[in-house]
Design a protein around this motif. Structure first.
Motif, PDB file in Angstrom:
ATOM      1  N   GLY A  57      11.298   3.354   2.794  1.00 15.76           N
ATOM      2  CA  GLY A  57      10.671   2.011   3.477  1.00 15.76           C
ATOM      3  C   GLY A  57      11.563   0.799   2.839  1.00 15.76           C
ATOM      4  O   GLY A  57      11.895   0.615   1.678  1.00 15.76           O
ATOM      5  N   TYR A  58      11.781  -0.020   3.950  1.00 17.45           N
ATOM      6  CA  TYR A  58      12.622  -1.297   3.575  1.00 17.45           C
ATOM      7  C   TYR A  58      11.551  -2.560   3.616  1.00 17.45           C
ATOM      8  O   TYR A  58      10.745  -2.545   4.495  1.00 17.45           O
ATOM      9  CB  TYR A  58      13.498  -1.768   4.722  1.00 17.45           C
ATOM     10  N   SER A  59      11.477  -3.156   2.432  1.00 16.05           N
ATOM     11  CA  SER A  59      10.676  -4.458   2.157  1.00 16.05           C
ATOM     12  C   SER A  59       9.298  -4.096   2.575  1.00 16.05           C
ATOM     13  O   SER A  59       8.689  -3.573   1.669  1.00 16.05           O
ATOM     14  CB  SER A  59      11.249  -5.539   3.176  1.00 16.05           C
ATOM     15  N   CYS A  65       4.986   2.485   1.792  1.00 16.45           N
ATOM     16  CA  CYS A  65       5.435   3.688   1.580  1.00 16.45           C
ATOM     17  C   CYS A  65       4.905   3.906  -0.016  1.00 16.45           C
ATOM     18  O   CYS A  65       4.486   4.994  -0.219  1.00 16.45           O
ATOM     19  CB  CYS A  65       6.611   3.957   1.701  1.00 16.45           C
ATOM     20  N   LEU A  66       4.812   2.724  -0.707  1.00 20.13           N
ATOM     21  CA  LEU A  66       4.877   2.937  -2.092  1.00 20.13           C
ATOM     22  C   LEU A  66       3.254   3.469  -2.100  1.00 20.13           C
ATOM     23  O   LEU A  66       2.681   4.261  -3.010  1.00 20.13           O
ATOM     24  CB  LEU A  66       5.018   1.701  -2.735  1.00 20.13           C
ATOM     25  N   ARG A  67       2.347   2.538  -1.490  1.00 17.12           N
ATOM     26  CA  ARG A  67       0.804   2.835  -1.348  1.00 17.12           C
ATOM     27  C   ARG A  67       0.593   4.229  -1.104  1.00 17.12           C
ATOM     28  O   ARG A  67      -0.341   4.911  -1.660  1.00 17.12           O
ATOM     29  CB  ARG A  67       0.500   1.565  -0.499  1.00 17.12           C
ATOM     30  N   LEU A  68       1.136   4.693   0.145  1.00 13.06           N
ATOM     31  CA  LEU A  68       1.297   5.956   0.599  1.00 13.06           C
ATOM     32  C   LEU A  68       1.275   7.106  -0.440  1.00 13.06           C
ATOM     33  O   LEU A  68       0.618   8.002  -0.899  1.00 13.06           O
ATOM     34  CB  LEU A  68       1.862   6.421   1.596  1.00 13.06           C
ATOM     35  N   ALA A  69       2.582   6.898  -1.114  1.00  9.68           N
ATOM     36  CA  ALA A  69       2.832   7.851  -2.169  1.00  9.68           C
ATOM     37  C   ALA A  69       1.754   8.042  -3.277  1.00  9.68           C
ATOM     38  O   ALA A  69       1.644   8.780  -4.244  1.00  9.68           O
ATOM     39  CB  ALA A  69       4.169   7.752  -2.708  1.00  9.68           C
TER      40      ALA A  69
END
Length: 225
Positions: A57-59, A65-69
């Protein structure tokens, strides 16, 4: 296993084309558009519909993506964050950012997409991004006033729950990519790399915030496990 690429604010899935053209087909790259009309957490979870794999994920896309992970570790076997942040930890600063993002949303609603995009890309953050690589025509075609205003209000750092305190929960390999001229995100990337158990920080020289557009070959190389 597939590599899911998630764009940043004002961009679309096609913004990843220069990188995808240089990624090994074995990584099965798939660029997706951020869904509309959901809150931050629901948007992050909806990205998981792409299935298990590496999430890049960009910006804004990186924050999602961090929240999904963190919430769905069963879907993310590797995480790559490009010019991304875990959010704003300090409540007063976060509230100020929320107000600023709401003001930008009102600017979009008043001035329209074309005027807003020109103003957005004129920021110092994008000084090193050549206009011919910015994908301005694609941004104009794909965005609407409602889409941009929603992303500012619902997906901006002011609306996001900060994730700094959860970085230690990550149990997958994480690669953090920043442009060497993007001093703010170099510092954020370094702090994240210290907080994440299995993280590697990659700094791409002579690149700014939109590093994947400025140096797509270097980003493609950094995506290789």
């Amino acid at each position: 296993m597939r590599t899911v690429l998630v764009h940043g604010f004002t961009q679309t899935a096609t913004s990843w084309r220069p990188v995808i053209e240089q990624i090994s087909p074995e990584l099965e790259p798939v660029a997706v558009d951020v869904p509309d009309d959901l809150d931050f957490v629901a948007t992050a979870h909806a990205l998981g519909d792409a299935g298990r794999g590496t999430y890049v994920g960009y910006s804004m896309g990186g924050r999602l993506c961090l929240r999904l992970a963190l919430d769905r570790p069963d879907l993310v076997n590797r995480l790559v964050l490009v010019s991304a942040s875990p959010g704003i930890a300090e409540p007063t600063e976060r509230a100020a950012r929320r107000d600023a993002d709401d003001a930008l949303a009102r600017d979009v609603e008043r001035d329209g997409v074309d005027v807003f995009l020109e103003r957005w890309l004129a920021q110092p953050l994008f000084t090193s991004l050549p206009r011919e690589r910015a994908g301005i025509d694609d941004r104009r075609r794909a965005n609407t006033v409602a889409r941009l205003a929603h992303q500012l209000r619902a997906l901006g750092q002011g609306a996001q729950e900060p994730l700094w305190d959860r970085l230690g929960e990550l149990r997958v390999p994480v690669r953090i990519i920043v442009g060497g001229e993007d001093r703010k995100y170099c510092a954020i990337g370094a702090a994240m790399s210290r907080a994440i158990p299995d993280a590697v920080l990659v700094t791409i020289d002579r690149a700014g915030h939109a590093v994947h557009l400025e140096h797509p070959s270097s980003v493609a190389h950094a995506l290789t496990p």
